[in-house]
Design a protein around this motif. Sequence first.
Motif, PDB file in Angstrom:
ATOM      1  N   MET A   1       0.872  -1.304  -0.189  1.00 47.38           N
ATOM      2  CA  MET A   1       0.006   0.000   0.036  1.00 47.38           C
ATOM      3  C   MET A   1       0.931   1.232  -0.029  1.00 47.38           C
ATOM      4  SD  MET A   1      -2.567   1.594   3.007  1.00 47.38           S
ATOM      5  CE  MET A   1      -3.626   0.235   3.337  1.00 47.38           C
ATOM      6  N   ARG A   2       0.238   2.193  -0.697  1.00 47.89           N
ATOM      7  CA  ARG A   2       1.085   3.593  -0.695  1.00 47.89           C
ATOM      8  C   ARG A   2       0.303   4.529  -0.101  1.00 47.89           C
ATOM      9  NH1 ARG A   2       0.993   4.307  -7.124  1.00 47.89           N
ATOM     10  NH2 ARG A   2      -0.877   3.512  -6.727  1.00 47.89           N
ATOM     11  N   LEU A   3       0.833   4.929   1.114  1.00 46.22           N
ATOM     12  CA  LEU A   3      -0.241   5.865   2.302  1.00 46.22           C
ATOM     13  C   LEU A   3       0.542   7.069   2.272  1.00 46.22           C
ATOM     14  CD1 LEU A   3      -2.454   5.413   4.207  1.00 46.22           C
ATOM     15  CD2 LEU A   3      -0.575   4.769   5.817  1.00 46.22           C
ATOM     16  N   GLN A  24       3.702  -2.530  10.164  1.00 44.65           N
ATOM     17  CA  GLN A  24       3.216  -2.738   8.581  1.00 44.65           C
ATOM     18  C   GLN A  24       4.518  -2.293   7.851  1.00 44.65           C
ATOM     19  OE1 GLN A  24       0.399  -4.372   8.326  1.00 44.65           O
ATOM     20  NE2 GLN A  24      -0.218  -4.154  10.369  1.00 44.65           N
ATOM     21  N   VAL A  27       4.375  -1.104   4.081  1.00 44.68           N
ATOM     22  CA  VAL A  27       3.501  -0.010   3.659  1.00 44.68           C
ATOM     23  C   VAL A  27       4.648   1.023   3.228  1.00 44.68           C
ATOM     24  CG1 VAL A  27       2.042   1.729   4.237  1.00 44.68           C
ATOM     25  CG2 VAL A  27       1.640  -0.458   5.105  1.00 44.68           C
ATOM     26  N   TRP A 229      -5.516   2.540  12.134  1.00 43.33           N
ATOM     27  CA  TRP A 229      -5.041   1.499  11.245  1.00 43.33           C
ATOM     28  C   TRP A 229      -6.036   0.368  10.805  1.00 43.33           C
ATOM     29  CZ3 TRP A 229      -1.642   0.862   7.457  1.00 43.33           C
ATOM     30  CH2 TRP A 229      -1.553  -0.327   6.912  1.00 43.33           C
ATOM     31  N   THR A 233      -8.136  -0.004   7.633  1.00 42.74           N
ATOM     32  CA  THR A 233      -8.021  -1.334   6.784  1.00 42.74           C
ATOM     33  C   THR A 233      -9.218  -2.362   6.802  1.00 42.74           C
ATOM     34  OG1 THR A 233      -6.903  -2.397   8.657  1.00 42.74           O
ATOM     35  CG2 THR A 233      -5.605  -1.625   6.837  1.00 42.74           C
TER      36      THR A 233
END
Length: 336
Positions: A1-3, A24, A27, A229, A233
Amino acid sequence: MRLLVTGGAGFIGTNFVRWVRQFQPEVVITVLDAYTYAAQGRNLEVDGWLTDQGGSVRVVRGDIRDAELVHDLVRVHDAVVHFAAESHNDLSLDRPLEFVDVNVRGTGVLLEAVRAHSVRFHHVSTDEVFGDLTLNDPPFTRLSPYRPSSPYSSSKASADHLVRAWVRSYGVNATISICSNNYGPFQHVEKFIPRQITELLEGRPPRIYGSGRNVRDWIHVDDHSAGVWAALTGGAMGQTYLLGARSEFSNLEVVHTLLDIFGRPRTDLLQVADRAGHDLRYAIDPSDTEGELGWRATSRLIYDELERLVHWYDSQQGWWMPLKQATEGRYLARGQ
Ligand code: NAD
Ligand code: DAU
């Protein structure tokens, strides 16, 4: 994931980035932060584990109200967690319109970008949107009416309404979390617990607004990060999740514990001018969130937690000392 994490150089944002890095590690994180007085360039570099060159966290210095920049960043991410805000009630009494502009318009700019690029959005809000409780009321739930008291809390309430409107009108995939008072490392010395700890470390007495009977429901910032989080998610589109640790204490109780830790008499405190419109009590009932997300806070603000925090501030004097003088100057001008 690109957060994309807005406000990632502030107190909770910094802790959240560190939490995601630890739990995580796959990420890829970008922080967008304007580096106001509340942020510290060094927050993300303590322990030397992170820089803005290379590594898996990129730091962009910029404003959430800069629509062009925000669109450029949002477009290349899968999700946004939105912490950026003006966050201090006392300051909001002095500069209300700045709070409206950053907290309301800034959230609007982000919502327009996630709408345009179909990106998942998580908005971080506060229990203060519900106003305050009497000492006997049951805690806030999802069904509590919005009744904010200060320019800060009313700007956060307005932002929450924008998020819900963008979900309903445009189908934006957003969630909201509403959290109680956080404690933990990296909190600015303007806030209650760090202010009292650093006053004591500098040999001065703690300063209580008014009677000190005001109650706050304290949660460790890592429990908050885990809750954000979980909502990001596992949350349902449009849903609001209340995060709290069932850890209510009056301000006087917190200060008494700090005085015990420092081996000082419990009478060694100063009562200073009260905050205008000071909310009496906040408290969160997190049971819906616990049932739906399987999240639960793991810490309470007990003696050991405060003692750990005292050690942290004692060992990080180089971090907070440069902030302290300007902060106390502002308080002095208000008689606090
Ligand atoms: P903070 O003041 O420590 O950090 C805010 C961060 O936002 C700073 O790094 C600041 O530089 C950045 N920022 C401010 N204006 C900006 C702008 N225009 N563009 C980009 N960045 C900007 O605040 P915090 O205590 O870490 O709170 C973070 C979020 O959590 C806020 O939205 C707050 O309302 C919410 N919240 C805080 C608490 C708490 O106890 N501190 C509890 C519940 C919710
Ligand atoms: O409830 C969540 C909110 O908690 C967040 O949304 C806000 O961003 C965060 O700042 C915090 O708001 P509060 O106003 O509750 O926090 P603050 O640390 O400013 O004050 C906590 C309590 O302590 C409050 O009753 C005021 C009191 N106080 C504060 C200071 C700075 C004192 O008695 N003395 C002080 O010196």
